[in-house]
Design a protein around this motif. Structure first.
Motif, PDB file in Angstrom:
ATOM      1  N   GLN A  56       0.815  -1.201   0.000  1.00  0.00           N
ATOM      2  CA  GLN A  56       0.000   0.000   0.000  1.00  0.00           C
ATOM      3  C   GLN A  56       0.857   1.263   0.000  1.00  0.00           C
ATOM      4  OE1 GLN A  56      -3.656  -0.184   1.687  1.00  0.00           O
ATOM      5  NE2 GLN A  56      -3.712  -2.171   0.743  1.00  0.00           N
ATOM      6  N   ARG A  57       2.179   1.056   0.028  1.00  0.00           N
ATOM      7  CA  ARG A  57       3.076   2.198   0.118  1.00  0.00           C
ATOM      8  C   ARG A  57       4.344   1.887  -0.673  1.00  0.00           C
ATOM      9  NH1 ARG A  57       4.700   2.701   5.914  1.00  0.00           N
ATOM     10  NH2 ARG A  57       6.512   1.544   5.265  1.00  0.00           N
ATOM     11  N   MET A 160       2.307   6.872  -0.320  1.00  0.00           N
ATOM     12  CA  MET A 160       1.170   5.960  -0.349  1.00  0.00           C
ATOM     13  C   MET A 160       0.756   5.697  -1.800  1.00  0.00           C
ATOM     14  SD  MET A 160       0.738   5.204   2.762  1.00  0.00           S
ATOM     15  CE  MET A 160      -0.759   4.251   2.672  1.00  0.00           C
ATOM     16  N   GLU A 169     -12.204   6.174  -0.170  1.00  0.00           N
ATOM     17  CA  GLU A 169     -11.252   6.821   0.724  1.00  0.00           C
ATOM     18  C   GLU A 169     -10.131   7.493  -0.067  1.00  0.00           C
ATOM     19  OE1 GLU A 169      -9.801   2.513   0.553  1.00  0.00           O
ATOM     20  OE2 GLU A 169     -11.642   3.271   1.380  1.00  0.00           O
ATOM     21  N   GLU A 171      -6.223   8.885  -0.039  1.00  0.00           N
ATOM     22  CA  GLU A 171      -4.905   8.805   0.599  1.00  0.00           C
ATOM     23  C   GLU A 171      -4.132  10.063   0.242  1.00  0.00           C
ATOM     24  OE1 GLU A 171      -3.576   6.692   2.648  1.00  0.00           O
ATOM     25  OE2 GLU A 171      -5.143   5.174   2.609  1.00  0.00           O
ATOM     26  N   THR A 172      -3.292  10.482   1.147  1.00  0.00           N
ATOM     27  CA  THR A 172      -2.453  11.630   0.849  1.00  0.00           C
ATOM     28  C   THR A 172      -1.380  11.229  -0.152  1.00  0.00           C
ATOM     29  OG1 THR A 172      -0.959  13.269   1.771  1.00  0.00           O
ATOM     30  CG2 THR A 172      -0.983  11.137   2.859  1.00  0.00           C
TER      31      THR A 172
END
Length: 193
Positions: A56-57, A160, A169, A171-172
């Motif tokens: 996820q990153r 991210m 959602e 994410e930044t």
């Protein structure tokens, strides 16, 4: 007789490893402790065969070294992006090495996991730090511009991965940075590299 024993052992091994990564079922529920006792830590997987969990990153691991000149003056050199080096070797390679795909990433993940606020195993955290240091030293070498390496620092840029379009959602997309302390480097750190 020997062939039969070896075949039975190989089949048992394959069955236990398969059951450790298979979706939950009656067999894995009943024998979970025995399966885990056999499989972990030697054959453990960090993914599931039928439902992979992608990262996820994106972590970009970089390192820089400090050297000592003949006059005793310390020199600090520019950051080297070790992750970019690995990606460059992997890209376009039909059979990339496990080393270039996973070694650096796993060393960093292990360091983070053992140096969190919840981590309590001191020996494991020391081993993870030593492993990360040695992986970086292997990539950076013993000498920079004719001067011996006496220190190493690791820094990571974490970004991210954006969620798929159908997810609600957000994410930044602003990267975060983490710089570790300087590690002193001695000849002992290079043993076996």
């Amino acid at each position: 007789m020997t062939a039969t024993v070896l075949l039975a052992a190989a089949l048992a091994h394959l069955a236990l490893v398969f059951l450790s990564i298979a979706p939950a079922n009656a067999i894995t529920a009943r024998y979970e402790e025995r399966i885990d006792a056999y499989v972990y830590p030697e054959f453990g997987q960090d993914w599931k065969l039928f439902a992979p969990n992608p990262m996820q990153r994106n972590d970009a691991v970089a390192a820089r070294v400090r050297t000592r000149g003949e006059d005793g003056v310390l020199h600090t050199w520019a950051w080297v992006n070790l992750t970019d080096q690995d990606v460059g070797i992997i890209r376009g390679n039909p059979a990339p090495s496990h080393v270039h795909q996973n070694m650096l990433r796993r060393a960093w993940e292990s360091y983070v996991a053992t140096h969190s606020q919840q981590a309590t195993d001191r020996l494991r955290s020391e081993l993870a730090a030593d492993y990360l240091l040695r992986v970086a030293l292997q990539r950076m070498g013993r000498v920079r511009h004719g001067e011996p390496v006496v220190g190493l620092q690791i820094g990571v840029r974490m970004t991210m991965v954006p969620p798929p379009a159908w997810k609600t959602e957000k994410e930044t997309d602003t990267p975060t940075f983490r710089k570790l302390r300087w590690w002193p480097v001695t000849d002992q750190d290079y043993k076996g590299l």
